[in-house]
Design a protein around this motif. Structure first.
Motif, mmCIF file in Angstrom:
data_model
loop_
_atom_site.group_PDB
_atom_site.id
_atom_site.type_symbol
_atom_site.label_atom_id
_atom_site.label_comp_id
_atom_site.label_asym_id
_atom_site.label_seq_id
_atom_site.Cartn_x
_atom_site.Cartn_y
_atom_site.Cartn_z
ATOM 1 N N TYR A 142 1.627 1.647 -4.134
ATOM 2 C CA TYR A 142 0.683 1.966 -3.968
ATOM 3 C C TYR A 142 1.074 3.815 -4.105
ATOM 4 N N ALA A 143 0.957 3.904 -3.253
ATOM 5 C CA ALA A 143 0.384 5.478 -2.913
ATOM 6 C C ALA A 143 2.143 6.691 -2.727
ATOM 7 N N TYR A 144 2.862 6.204 -2.994
ATOM 8 C CA TYR A 144 4.210 6.829 -3.335
ATOM 9 C C TYR A 144 4.085 6.705 -4.489
ATOM 10 N N ALA B 258 1.457 6.224 -6.796
ATOM 11 C CA ALA B 258 0.830 7.497 -7.698
ATOM 12 C C ALA B 258 0.429 8.817 -7.350
ATOM 13 N N SER C 152 0.683 -1.291 -0.201
ATOM 14 C CA SER C 152 -0.130 -0.071 0.118
ATOM 15 C C SER C 152 1.009 1.319 0.000
ATOM 16 N N ASP C 153 2.243 1.226 0.606
ATOM 17 C CA ASP C 153 2.777 2.542 0.210
ATOM 18 C C ASP C 153 3.556 2.443 -0.990
#
Lengths: 253, 253, 253, 253
Positions: free
Chosen positions: D85-87, D89, D82-83
């Protein structure tokens, strides 16, 4: 009556964000470890924490971490030995100086979170040991030390004081190491009390696979950043008392 | 033959980014001020800079800055007195400890960039003075001190040593203060030499409006982060020599 | 029955640090503004907040701030117009893209904390207005707008939608501006309710010097980061209901 | 005449620190990848780089990195899916928005430094692939792709465009992967030219153990952050020309 130390990691707020209930926790323990600005903490928070600790008369150690605020120092990073030396010496050094301004001295160093890697990597462990010896007059390590901990070995071989910690709210693997989780789970106060009594009365801890292994410790670490932190600390105090022990600081010298 | 100190701000690289030619500059000066990780510098860079300085035998001061890497500490921030104390004490303290590990002591403190605000705000100046006295045995300030500099006044009133600096590559306002610019302009080596001679021979500096004002200084600051830094430093040396002076460190004690 | 919007600043946690009770607050409001990683928030927190907001069906704006995690974006910094444009366009742009991935669009932008300077500095206000127009299809500003607000003027002159906010838990100066404090004080739920009714029924607010001034607002801002945040929000709802109004979003288009 | 793309990583300055000679390099290549603020770059630098790129007419991709300015994103960090993806995106999204304001679209994404881990960890690779598809209309990856690259596989399986890169100034292992070093070594311009010709004429690269392995690539990556960057780029141009090829962009659509 035998005594055991009770310690807590403090000063892990950052700027406008508060973590832990330091003002409530500090008077209930004998020793604290203060975050130094890399994984948590900042200069203002450090000074505020030193102030509370000084008023409570607790002993103060450094709690250096990886330069990863976003990950709270809990993510392994592939740092070099020279990074390791520099990051620890800088953080510990800053705290030593802030303490000196208050006529206080550093009691110990306790690596935070993913600095856990110091127990497994010989070059990093040696670099960290150098930083300990370069930053303190009487190097002392607080840590949950199990067999094969390379930092404890490196420090011990040079004559540093090793204070083994026990974590009554963490799970233990069968090799005596704690299981690091990014977000802590709550453990019941009753279970904490049971674990403390098992440590003090039997010298043992129950592992995640249900077996009992030997466990020696000179200090019990109480987390201050969980919602039920105060309840847990009171349970630790009760477990210690029921075991016929008392709470008292470790003599480093 | 009278002597004047020659200083430079060093250790202003950060991680993979290099700023300044410290290895070349340090052997040409008598005193340096090392960035401490807030506006520039990082623990590894600090240690590398200390190492070069130790080999060159120069005196080492701290160059603390605002916590603004992105702005290189050159943007005024509305920090409080307690922030000011904490940020300076932390940065200076970290350097003091790193130096102690090398059997070195801190010579002075020199505020960086927008900490310039310390000369104009009394509460911040007092907080900074507290930090100086709490971090060093013999507080000393390196700074381009003009009339009404509240930090110099606060420190001087308490008995600290004030070492006035002269900047031959900066412009001066008619009140004797330097004009801070976010990106420095180049000044010709000849002009630098002229300014140094005017300082040493006449005790004067020419201001941006063309007038000559009195200027006293015990140290000349040479910037190491411009493309022509080495040329400028050689021009300073030449100006000093032509004036019949020599380069030598300030005696702080 | 007339309706008024109810908004809250959300996503102001950072990594391991939690701020505000977003999961409880978001279902009680109609519109939120999400921190974008400079003064607070981080990519993971932003996504988590977007997820809660999407499930609650609230409208989502950007809450960009100064690059000052340590000061929570509440300290004025001397940034340039090009900094201003870049910081806002970057933060808003990141959120716009994260929203687009969830088939959501940005409702508005609301500057955080010390970006308050945008109401007083014309060059910064123009730069910010450029960033608004470059980042959104239908630029809209949420802000406690008073006379002489240069950002609101710059945006309004170009046809952007200005949504005036009212803060029932902040103090107002006699010029209609809110008084920014680094740490918020608690205001009683009853007082909040009174202020909401005074706004809706009389179109007025009581200032710190006790006088009543005119106040128009299309949205009430409820802080989610105080210990009694939920109680305050319920008081706002009650005040709105007692005034014979209802809670409903602002129509931006 | 066959053509090959020539790309360079740009926008890796940070605040006051300059890295690379973007203004000189960009006119010599066909495609660039811009750092997005995590390992390097900042909003002002990104805008300046976009401006130079737009004037030169080169295609622009995103060069997201780990949140580790101090380590320039070159240190493996134990981030979660999830890190990841978030970083990605967030960084790509910010650039997409800044480009849109200039009527430009994103050409591709190229992970930086230790995001190299995306080729070896399936969960991270899938998370990154999600981020690519959520951030771009026509996902395209620039990377030195070898067998078993899990990100390339994840993207390819979903129909993304994979543009294989060749690095004439890096060493290759026998499995076709590049050997990442924290500080790059200089390679002679002649050797670079030889390697380019070997790639284009023979479809091969010589590995660190001296053997020749097959190598396909649609783009040659020229580093812009070495002292001899321009000389190397001219050598690449010469190698391409001598091979009877020409320099031209890859057609992504």
């Amino acid at each position: 009556m035998p005594s055991i130390d009770l310690n807590s990691d403090c000063g892990e707020s950052f700027g406008n964000w508060t973590l832990g209930r330091d003002e409530d926790v500090i008077p209930l323990v004998t020793t604290i470890s203060i975050a130094c600005g890399f994984h948590a903490g900042d200069p203002v928070t450090m000074l505020r924490t030193i102030d509370v600790a000084k008023r409570s008369g607790v002993r103060i150690g450094a709690h250096p971490g990886l330069p990863d605020l976003l990950g709270f120092g809990r993510r392994t990073m592939d740092i070099s030995p020279s990074d390791t030396y520099a990051y620890i010496a800088y953080q510990v050094g800053a705290l030593v100086s802030l303490l000196a301004a208050q006529d206080l001295t550093l009691n110990h160093v306790k690596p935070h979170g993913a600095l856990d890697m110091l127990r497994r990597d010989r070059a990093l462990a040696e670099a960290a040991a150098d930083a300990f010896f370069d930053s303190m007059d009487r190097p002392a390590l607080y840590w949950p030390v199990a067999e094969g901990n390379l930092l404890a070995n490196a420090l011990g071989a040079r004559g540093a004081r090793i204070v083994r910690e026990f974590y009554p709210d963490l799970e233990y693997a069968s090799d005596g190491t704690t299981v690091l989780e990014r977000h802590k789970r709550a453990v019941s106060a009753d279970e904490v009390k049971t674990r403390v009594r098992r440590l003090l009365e039997d010298g043992r801890v129950k592992t995640v696979d249900g077996s009992l292994i030997e466990m020696r410790a000179e200090s019990i670490c109480a987390h201050g950043d969980t919602p039920d932190a105060l309840e847990v600390i009171h349970a630790i105090h009760e477990g210690i008392e029921r075991s016929g022990w008392t709470v008292g600081p470790v003599d480093i010298a």
